[in-house]
Design a protein around this motif. Structure first.
Motif, PDB file in Angstrom:
ATOM      1  N   ALA A 310     -89.629  47.161   5.401  1.00  0.00           N
ATOM      2  CA  ALA A 310     -90.445  47.825   4.379  1.00  0.00           C
ATOM      3  C   ALA A 310     -89.528  48.462   3.350  1.00  0.00           C
ATOM      4  O   ALA A 310     -88.497  49.048   3.686  1.00  0.00           O
ATOM      5  CB  ALA A 310     -91.329  48.892   5.028  1.00  0.00           C
ATOM      6  N   GLY A 311     -89.899  48.304   2.099  1.00  0.00           N
ATOM      7  CA  GLY A 311     -89.036  48.829   1.052  1.00  0.00           C
ATOM      8  C   GLY A 311     -89.813  49.170  -0.191  1.00  0.00           C
ATOM      9  O   GLY A 311     -91.049  49.284  -0.174  1.00  0.00           O
ATOM     10  N   ALA A 312     -89.101  49.322  -1.270  1.00  0.00           N
ATOM     11  CA  ALA A 312     -89.718  49.703  -2.536  1.00  0.00           C
ATOM     12  C   ALA A 312     -90.589  48.572  -3.065  1.00  0.00           C
ATOM     13  O   ALA A 312     -90.258  47.387  -2.909  1.00  0.00           O
ATOM     14  CB  ALA A 312     -88.632  50.048  -3.547  1.00  0.00           C
ATOM     15  N   PRO A 313     -91.722  48.881  -3.688  1.00  0.00           N
ATOM     16  CA  PRO A 313     -92.550  47.849  -4.302  1.00  0.00           C
ATOM     17  C   PRO A 313     -91.788  47.133  -5.418  1.00  0.00           C
ATOM     18  O   PRO A 313     -90.913  47.719  -6.070  1.00  0.00           O
ATOM     19  CB  PRO A 313     -93.728  48.639  -4.876  1.00  0.00           C
ATOM     20  CG  PRO A 313     -93.740  49.926  -4.118  1.00  0.00           C
ATOM     21  CD  PRO A 313     -92.309  50.227  -3.810  1.00  0.00           C
ATOM     22  N   VAL A 314     -92.138  45.870  -5.644  1.00  0.00           N
ATOM     23  CA  VAL A 314     -91.480  45.066  -6.673  1.00  0.00           C
ATOM     24  C   VAL A 314     -92.545  44.282  -7.441  1.00  0.00           C
ATOM     25  O   VAL A 314     -93.636  44.023  -6.944  1.00  0.00           O
ATOM     26  CB  VAL A 314     -90.442  44.107  -6.068  1.00  0.00           C
ATOM     27  CG1 VAL A 314     -89.308  44.884  -5.410  1.00  0.00           C
ATOM     28  CG2 VAL A 314     -91.078  43.151  -5.065  1.00  0.00           C
ATOM     29  N   THR A 315     -92.189  43.909  -8.652  1.00  0.00           N
ATOM     30  CA  THR A 315     -93.066  43.066  -9.464  1.00  0.00           C
ATOM     31  C   THR A 315     -92.491  41.665  -9.640  1.00  0.00           C
ATOM     32  O   THR A 315     -93.211  40.734  -9.986  1.00  0.00           O
ATOM     33  CB  THR A 315     -93.280  43.679 -10.854  1.00  0.00           C
ATOM     34  OG1 THR A 315     -92.006  43.877 -11.490  1.00  0.00           O
ATOM     35  CG2 THR A 315     -94.008  45.015 -10.755  1.00  0.00           C
ATOM     36  N   HIS A 316     -91.175  41.510  -9.435  1.00  0.00           N
ATOM     37  CA  HIS A 316     -90.490  40.232  -9.576  1.00  0.00           C
ATOM     38  C   HIS A 316     -89.549  40.032  -8.392  1.00  0.00           C
ATOM     39  O   HIS A 316     -89.017  41.009  -7.856  1.00  0.00           O
ATOM     40  CB  HIS A 316     -89.672  40.168 -10.872  1.00  0.00           C
ATOM     41  CG  HIS A 316     -90.499  40.249 -12.117  1.00  0.00           C
ATOM     42  ND1 HIS A 316     -91.106  41.419 -12.537  1.00  0.00           N
ATOM     43  CD2 HIS A 316     -90.823  39.298 -13.039  1.00  0.00           C
ATOM     44  CE1 HIS A 316     -91.774  41.183 -13.665  1.00  0.00           C
ATOM     45  NE2 HIS A 316     -91.606  39.911 -13.980  1.00  0.00           N
ATOM     46  N   VAL A 317     -89.339  38.784  -8.040  1.00  0.00           N
ATOM     47  CA  VAL A 317     -88.359  38.443  -7.014  1.00  0.00           C
ATOM     48  C   VAL A 317     -87.501  37.297  -7.529  1.00  0.00           C
ATOM     49  O   VAL A 317     -88.031  36.292  -8.032  1.00  0.00           O
ATOM     50  CB  VAL A 317     -89.026  38.059  -5.681  1.00  0.00           C
ATOM     51  CG1 VAL A 317     -87.987  37.517  -4.700  1.00  0.00           C
ATOM     52  CG2 VAL A 317     -89.745  39.263  -5.080  1.00  0.00           C
ATOM     53  N   ARG A 318     -86.196  37.452  -7.405  1.00  0.00           N
ATOM     54  CA  ARG A 318     -85.259  36.397  -7.778  1.00  0.00           C
ATOM     55  C   ARG A 318     -84.616  35.833  -6.513  1.00  0.00           C
ATOM     56  O   ARG A 318     -84.122  36.590  -5.677  1.00  0.00           O
ATOM     57  CB  ARG A 318     -84.168  36.941  -8.704  1.00  0.00           C
ATOM     58  CG  ARG A 318     -83.240  35.844  -9.259  1.00  0.00           C
ATOM     59  CD  ARG A 318     -82.170  36.425 -10.178  1.00  0.00           C
ATOM     60  NE  ARG A 318     -81.157  37.176  -9.453  1.00  0.00           N
ATOM     61  CZ  ARG A 318     -81.006  38.496  -9.528  1.00  0.00           C
ATOM     62  NH1 ARG A 318     -81.809  39.232 -10.285  1.00  0.00           N
ATOM     63  NH2 ARG A 318     -80.045  39.095  -8.833  1.00  0.00           N
ATOM     64  N   ILE A 319     -84.680  34.530  -6.366  1.00  0.00           N
ATOM     65  CA  ILE A 319     -83.971  33.897  -5.263  1.00  0.00           C
ATOM     66  C   ILE A 319     -82.674  33.315  -5.821  1.00  0.00           C
ATOM     67  O   ILE A 319     -82.692  32.526  -6.771  1.00  0.00           O
ATOM     68  CB  ILE A 319     -84.809  32.812  -4.545  1.00  0.00           C
ATOM     69  CG1 ILE A 319     -83.997  32.245  -3.373  1.00  0.00           C
ATOM     70  CG2 ILE A 319     -85.327  31.737  -5.489  1.00  0.00           C
ATOM     71  CD1 ILE A 319     -84.821  31.465  -2.365  1.00  0.00           C
ATOM     72  N   ASN A 320     -81.563  33.764  -5.272  1.00  0.00           N
ATOM     73  CA  ASN A 320     -80.246  33.244  -5.622  1.00  0.00           C
ATOM     74  C   ASN A 320     -79.835  32.225  -4.566  1.00  0.00           C
ATOM     75  O   ASN A 320     -79.922  32.511  -3.364  1.00  0.00           O
ATOM     76  CB  ASN A 320     -79.209  34.371  -5.659  1.00  0.00           C
ATOM     77  CG  ASN A 320     -79.545  35.436  -6.682  1.00  0.00           C
ATOM     78  OD1 ASN A 320     -79.979  35.137  -7.788  1.00  0.00           O
ATOM     79  ND2 ASN A 320     -79.355  36.700  -6.326  1.00  0.00           N
ATOM     80  N   VAL A 321     -79.423  31.040  -4.993  1.00  0.00           N
ATOM     81  CA  VAL A 321     -78.940  30.034  -4.046  1.00  0.00           C
ATOM     82  C   VAL A 321     -77.471  29.765  -4.329  1.00  0.00           C
ATOM     83  O   VAL A 321     -77.048  29.730  -5.483  1.00  0.00           O
ATOM     84  CB  VAL A 321     -79.771  28.740  -4.118  1.00  0.00           C
ATOM     85  CG1 VAL A 321     -81.204  29.009  -3.707  1.00  0.00           C
ATOM     86  CG2 VAL A 321     -79.720  28.098  -5.499  1.00  0.00           C
ATOM     87  N   TYR A 322     -76.706  29.594  -3.252  1.00  0.00           N
ATOM     88  CA  TYR A 322     -75.256  29.451  -3.366  1.00  0.00           C
ATOM     89  C   TYR A 322     -74.810  28.139  -2.753  1.00  0.00           C
ATOM     90  O   TYR A 322     -75.156  27.847  -1.608  1.00  0.00           O
ATOM     91  CB  TYR A 322     -74.552  30.614  -2.651  1.00  0.00           C
ATOM     92  CG  TYR A 322     -74.891  31.972  -3.212  1.00  0.00           C
ATOM     93  CD1 TYR A 322     -74.115  32.532  -4.237  1.00  0.00           C
ATOM     94  CD2 TYR A 322     -75.978  32.678  -2.747  1.00  0.00           C
ATOM     95  CE1 TYR A 322     -74.417  33.780  -4.757  1.00  0.00           C
ATOM     96  CE2 TYR A 322     -76.292  33.928  -3.262  1.00  0.00           C
ATOM     97  CZ  TYR A 322     -75.511  34.473  -4.264  1.00  0.00           C
ATOM     98  OH  TYR A 322     -75.817  35.714  -4.776  1.00  0.00           O
TER      99      TYR A 322
END
Length: 388
Positions: A310-322
């Motif tokens: 559980a954490g802070a609410p977010v409006t966007h999520v970025r997935i970084n792939v390596y």
């Protein structure tokens, strides 16, 4: 038959609306619910996801087999009436997969060169629930694209400025002929009454999630990441070119609304020799970033599931792939915050047709004059519409 495709100079298929969700996608649940005529080729072909194909000299018992919707030649009344009537044109009604605000329409006459319609229009209606064809016939239809000349073998792109939320569209063609594909791009406006109090995929297209930016679109679109269903082949996912530097690739998804992400699925199905080595999830709200999933090792052709703290609410999520590679899907299960619920509800309520807004207010015991006070900037007066 000509093989080159043309686009009218005054409308281009590269307009920005084409980067929005196709509300008429079968993956989202769209379908052709009625048509007056499709003797030569089924109206259902309008919604096929792939570009139209043409195979010369492939004849069935009705003539050349065409990948599109094609009606018979009319031999009745004049087809030059200024307004639609049942007697002078052909039509097909499409149920959108998800209700939304239409920002642009593509009417594609690919491979129809001597048998395309002279003109066409696109109309829209909002009919809640699961209406039958006769109920749709009695609905109030609004012009999104007025009657406009068409050209053969051409993808006609039309920008739409109507801010109303619609559930169905109707393609009208004069007097008859063939259209290969219909695309209806726009912004999803889910009904908050269906989502309040639930956990669901905050990133999903059907709930309003949008892959709004990506580092690379070389092989396929990042919009595949939050599409419905599972990927059947590698081309159903998002794949980048091979990197030759020290960087990494990424996609940023705007969620349906501000929410708390509780679990993630990072799916590399079908990516066997070109899956990323690692992935990381970073959430953000108002420019403040929070790591939801630290850089984590991935396996090829695998659905990776993670419970997130559980954490802070977010409006966007970025997935970084390596460093690069391909993903089939990204699922972000969570729940909206009260602020997220309010924002989603305001987008929905402000976009409802007036009569539908009044009906919703009446059912919730709220004053109907709120319908004429739109657009509302604060959800407080209408919170009884969707609150638990």
């Amino acid at each position: 038959m000509p093989t080159d495709r043309t686009v009218p100079t005054d409308r281009t298929a590269e307009t920005p609306f084409t980067d929005l969700v196709d509300l008429a996608s079968r993956l989202l649940g769209a379908g052709v619910v009625a048509t007056n005529e499709d003797t030569f080729a089924d109206a259902e072909n309008l919604l096929v996801a792939a570009p139209a194909e043409f195979r010369p000299h492939t004849f069935g018992h009705k003539g050349q087999i065409m990948d599109g919707w094609e009606s018979r030649r009319r031999r009745g009344r004049s087809a030059r009436q200024p307004h639609p009537t049942d007697e002078d044109h052909d039509w097909a009604v499409v149920r959108l997969g998800v209700a939304g605000v239409v920002r642009g329409v593509i009417v594609d006459t690919a491979h129809f060169t001597g048998n395309y319609p002279e003109t066409a229009s696109v109309q829209a209606a909002s009919v809640p629930g699961h209406p039958a064809p006769d109920e749709l016939a009695a609905a109030e239809w609004t012009d999104l694209v007025p009657r406009t000349p068409l050209r053969g073998d051409t993808a006609h792109a039309f920008t739409v400025a109507d801010p109303t939320r619609y559930t169905h569209v109707r393609l009208n063609i004069w007097p008859d002929g063939g259209v290969a594909r219909l695309r209806v791009h726009g912004e999803v406006r889910p009904d908050p009454r269906e989502l309040t109090g639930l956990t669901f995929d905050l990133a999903a297209q059907e709930h309003g999630g949008v892959a709004e930016a990506a580092s690379d679109r070389f092989y396929s679109s990042p919009h595949h990441l939050n599409a419905p269903g599972r990927a059947a082949v590698m081309g159903d996912g998002w794949e980048t070119r091979r990197r030759r530097d020290q960087g990494h690739d990424w996609v940023r998804i705007a969620l349906a609304g501000e929410g708390e992400v509780l679990a993630a699925e990072v799916d590399t199905s079908c990516f066997v020799a070109n899956a990323p080595g690692w992935a990381e999830l970073v959430g953000s709200v108002d420019g403040t970033e929070t790591v939801l999933l630290p850089r984590t090792r991935l396996q090829p052709d695998t659905r990776h599931r993670y419970r997130l703290p559980a954490g802070a609410p977010v409006t966007h999520v970025r997935i970084n792939v390596y460093p690069d590679g391909g993903l089939a899907r990204l699922r972000l299960t969570g729940r909206l915050t009260p602020a997220g619920q309010d924002a989603l509800a305001l987008r929905w309520f402000n976009a409802l047709p007036p009569a539908e807004a009044r009906e919703a207010l009446t059912a919730a015991g709220l004053p109907t004059d709120l319908a004429t006070a739109r657009p509302l900037a604060d959800a407080t007066p209408v919170r009884a519409l969707y609150a638990d």
